[in-house]
Design a protein around this motif. Structure first.
Motif, mmCIF file in Angstrom:
data_model
loop_
_atom_site.group_PDB
_atom_site.id
_atom_site.type_symbol
_atom_site.label_atom_id
_atom_site.label_comp_id
_atom_site.label_asym_id
_atom_site.label_seq_id
_atom_site.Cartn_x
_atom_site.Cartn_y
_atom_site.Cartn_z
ATOM 1 N N GLU A 82 0.840 -1.203 0.000
ATOM 2 C CA GLU A 82 0.000 0.000 0.000
ATOM 3 C C GLU A 82 0.875 1.254 0.000
ATOM 4 O O GLU A 82 0.602 2.222 -0.712
ATOM 5 C CB GLU A 82 -0.919 0.000 1.224
ATOM 6 C CG GLU A 82 -1.993 -1.067 1.224
ATOM 7 C CD GLU A 82 -3.180 -0.688 0.343
ATOM 8 O OE1 GLU A 82 -3.322 0.515 0.048
ATOM 9 O OE2 GLU A 82 -3.953 -1.587 -0.029
ATOM 10 N N GLU A 83 1.935 1.232 0.815
ATOM 11 C CA GLU A 83 2.836 2.391 0.903
ATOM 12 C C GLU A 83 3.517 2.660 -0.433
ATOM 13 O O GLU A 83 3.615 3.813 -0.879
ATOM 14 C CB GLU A 83 3.897 2.144 1.978
ATOM 15 C CG GLU A 83 4.894 3.286 2.106
ATOM 16 C CD GLU A 83 6.019 2.981 3.084
ATOM 17 O OE1 GLU A 83 6.940 3.816 3.206
ATOM 18 O OE2 GLU A 83 5.992 1.889 3.702
ATOM 19 N N ASP A 86 1.019 4.118 -2.908
ATOM 20 C CA ASP A 86 0.785 5.539 -2.613
ATOM 21 C C ASP A 86 1.951 6.386 -3.120
ATOM 22 O O ASP A 86 1.750 7.492 -3.638
ATOM 23 C CB ASP A 86 0.608 5.745 -1.098
ATOM 24 C CG ASP A 86 -0.716 5.197 -0.589
ATOM 25 O OD1 ASP A 86 -1.661 5.077 -1.398
ATOM 26 O OD2 ASP A 86 -0.808 4.885 0.613
ATOM 27 N N TRP A 87 3.160 5.866 -2.955
ATOM 28 C CA TRP A 87 4.348 6.602 -3.402
ATOM 29 C C TRP A 87 4.347 6.777 -4.916
ATOM 30 O O TRP A 87 4.595 7.876 -5.424
ATOM 31 C CB TRP A 87 5.610 5.865 -2.963
ATOM 32 C CG TRP A 87 6.870 6.479 -3.479
ATOM 33 C CD1 TRP A 87 7.566 7.534 -2.944
ATOM 34 C CD2 TRP A 87 7.582 6.098 -4.679
ATOM 35 N NE1 TRP A 87 8.665 7.828 -3.735
ATOM 36 C CE2 TRP A 87 8.696 6.971 -4.792
ATOM 37 C CE3 TRP A 87 7.378 5.125 -5.635
ATOM 38 C CZ2 TRP A 87 9.603 6.873 -5.845
ATOM 39 C CZ3 TRP A 87 8.278 5.021 -6.693
ATOM 40 C CH2 TRP A 87 9.373 5.886 -6.783
ATOM 41 N N ILE A 89 1.797 6.707 -7.022
ATOM 42 C CA ILE A 89 0.715 7.618 -7.413
ATOM 43 C C ILE A 89 1.093 9.060 -7.108
ATOM 44 O O ILE A 89 0.853 9.964 -7.916
ATOM 45 C CB ILE A 89 -0.591 7.228 -6.702
ATOM 46 C CG1 ILE A 89 -1.084 5.872 -7.217
ATOM 47 C CG2 ILE A 89 -1.667 8.297 -6.915
ATOM 48 C CD1 ILE A 89 -2.278 5.318 -6.460
ATOM 49 N N ALA A 90 1.711 9.296 -5.948
ATOM 50 C CA ALA A 90 2.113 10.656 -5.575
ATOM 51 C C ALA A 90 3.163 11.202 -6.538
ATOM 52 O O ALA A 90 3.138 12.387 -6.893
ATOM 53 C CB ALA A 90 2.660 10.666 -4.143
ATOM 54 N N LYS A 120 -5.937 0.154 -5.585
ATOM 55 C CA LYS A 120 -5.872 1.593 -5.849
ATOM 56 C C LYS A 120 -4.931 1.914 -7.014
ATOM 57 O O LYS A 120 -5.167 2.867 -7.756
ATOM 58 C CB LYS A 120 -5.416 2.343 -4.600
ATOM 59 C CG LYS A 120 -3.978 2.073 -4.163
ATOM 60 C CD LYS A 120 -3.560 2.935 -2.985
ATOM 61 C CE LYS A 120 -4.292 2.573 -1.735
ATOM 62 N NZ LYS A 120 -3.789 3.331 -0.561
ATOM 63 N N TYR A 124 -6.247 3.542 -10.395
ATOM 64 C CA TYR A 124 -5.713 4.856 -10.752
ATOM 65 C C TYR A 124 -5.432 4.931 -12.249
ATOM 66 O O TYR A 124 -5.786 5.918 -12.906
ATOM 67 C CB TYR A 124 -4.430 5.137 -9.967
ATOM 68 C CG TYR A 124 -3.745 6.429 -10.357
ATOM 69 C CD1 TYR A 124 -4.234 7.655 -9.912
ATOM 70 C CD2 TYR A 124 -2.627 6.425 -11.193
ATOM 71 C CE1 TYR A 124 -3.612 8.847 -10.271
ATOM 72 C CE2 TYR A 124 -2.009 7.608 -11.555
ATOM 73 C CZ TYR A 124 -2.506 8.813 -11.094
ATOM 74 O OH TYR A 124 -1.888 9.991 -11.468
#
Length: 313
Positions: A82-83, A86-87, A89-90, A120, A124
């Motif tokens: 998950e981390e 998120d990275w 996508i950011a 996610k 995305y």
């Protein structure tokens, strides 16, 4: 390598170009120590953000470098946490838009290579492609300039790769999210000149969701993969030795172990479970009726879809 990346990013910010020699140096230094760090992967994104043009050689390097960090920098390998999702996508979404095909290709290859990725990350990509189809702008269009609303061949290829990727909902398994996205695209572009490949993608994707079968345990979560890695790495644990010792010292224990590890009641095999899973349920039938009725008419693609589902039993 990190120092060289920083220097290159500064030069790229000035002239917007990475020369063949600079790219070769990055490859040599990047894999010189056998790994890509987060700082180095972020430097790759920073360079990509300021390039005037992103040719195939640069895209290949970016895909390989960022994928190496996400999938192999930490254990277990080929798992995207998950981390990490998120990275990624950011990094791509820092300015609110996907600026290049290099960024899209980077995420798509992670999803394709991974044994499992968070939903996610897959969603995305699908959301970005849907937005580009409906807006007529984005990196999937020639040069990124505005064009008529339609589904291009490049978009069909990306959608198919992500929807059926091993790291998505399941190996070659289409989710309800995917199927509803395909219906939205169909309804919005029904009268447009879509790529020839689009019809097959719509039919393949929705029929897969309606009649698809996902084997239980085909994918394991990132957390479970970590637990298994830790167990295998724990040299103090020997299950076989434990069972043998227990059975020798207390024969009656073997009887209990037989109940746990021995024969069990016959369970449905893969073929039987697949056949059962392939049946269209009442829920799936109701869902399809709602999707077809949404625009008040049954179009040609929907007729072909219904015919395929019936034909496949």
């Amino acid at each position: 390598m990190t120092t060289h990346f920083t220097e290159l990013a500064q030069r790229a910010a000035t002239d917007g170009v990475v020369s063949p020699q600079e790219l070769l140096d990055l490859r040599r230094q990047g894999w010189g120590d056998g790994q890509i760090t987060r700082e180095e992967a972020e430097a790759v994104f920073a360079i990509n953000n300021v390039l005037n043009e992103r040719d195939d050689e640069w895209t290949d390097f970016m895909v390989e470098a960022v994928g190496e960090f996400v999938l192999n920098a930490t254990q277990p390998r080929l798992q995207c946490s998950e981390e990490e999702a998120d990275w990624v996508i950011a990094q791509v979404d820092h300015d609110g838009v996907v600026e290049s095909m290099a960024e899209l290709e980077t995420i798509v290859r992670i999803i394709e290579r991974a044994e499992n990725t968070p939903e996610k990350l897959k969603n995305y990509v699908l959301e970005q492609v849907e937005r580009e189809v409906l807006s007529g702008t984005g990196p999937t269009r020639c040069g990124g300039e505005l064009s008529a609303t339609h589904i291009s061949a490049a978009e069909v290829r990306i959608l198919r790769r992500v929807i059926f990727a091993s790291g998505g909902h399941g190996p070659a398994a289409v989710s309800r999210f995917d199927a509803e996205m395909l219906f939205r695209l169909k309804d919005e572009t029904l009268a447009e000149e879509n790529a020839q490949e689009w019809d097959d993608l719509f039919l393949d994707g929705v029929s897969n969701f309606m009649k698809g079968f996902v084997l239980d345990g085909a994918q394991i979560s990132h957390e479970r993969a970590v637990e298994l890695e830790d167990f295998m790495a724990d040299t103090s644990v020997n299950v076989g030795r434990f069972i043998a010792k227990a059975a020798k010292e207390a024969p009656q224990v073997a009887n209990h172990l037989g109940k746990v590890f021995g024969k069990r009641e016959s369970a449905p095999g893969y073929e039987e479970r697949a056949a059962e899973g392939a049946k269209v349920t009442d829920f799936e039938q109701d869902w399809l009726e709602k999707m077809v009725d949404a625009d008040g008419e049954v179009d040609e693609l929907e007729r072909r879809l219904i015919a395929r589902i019936i034909d496949e039993g």
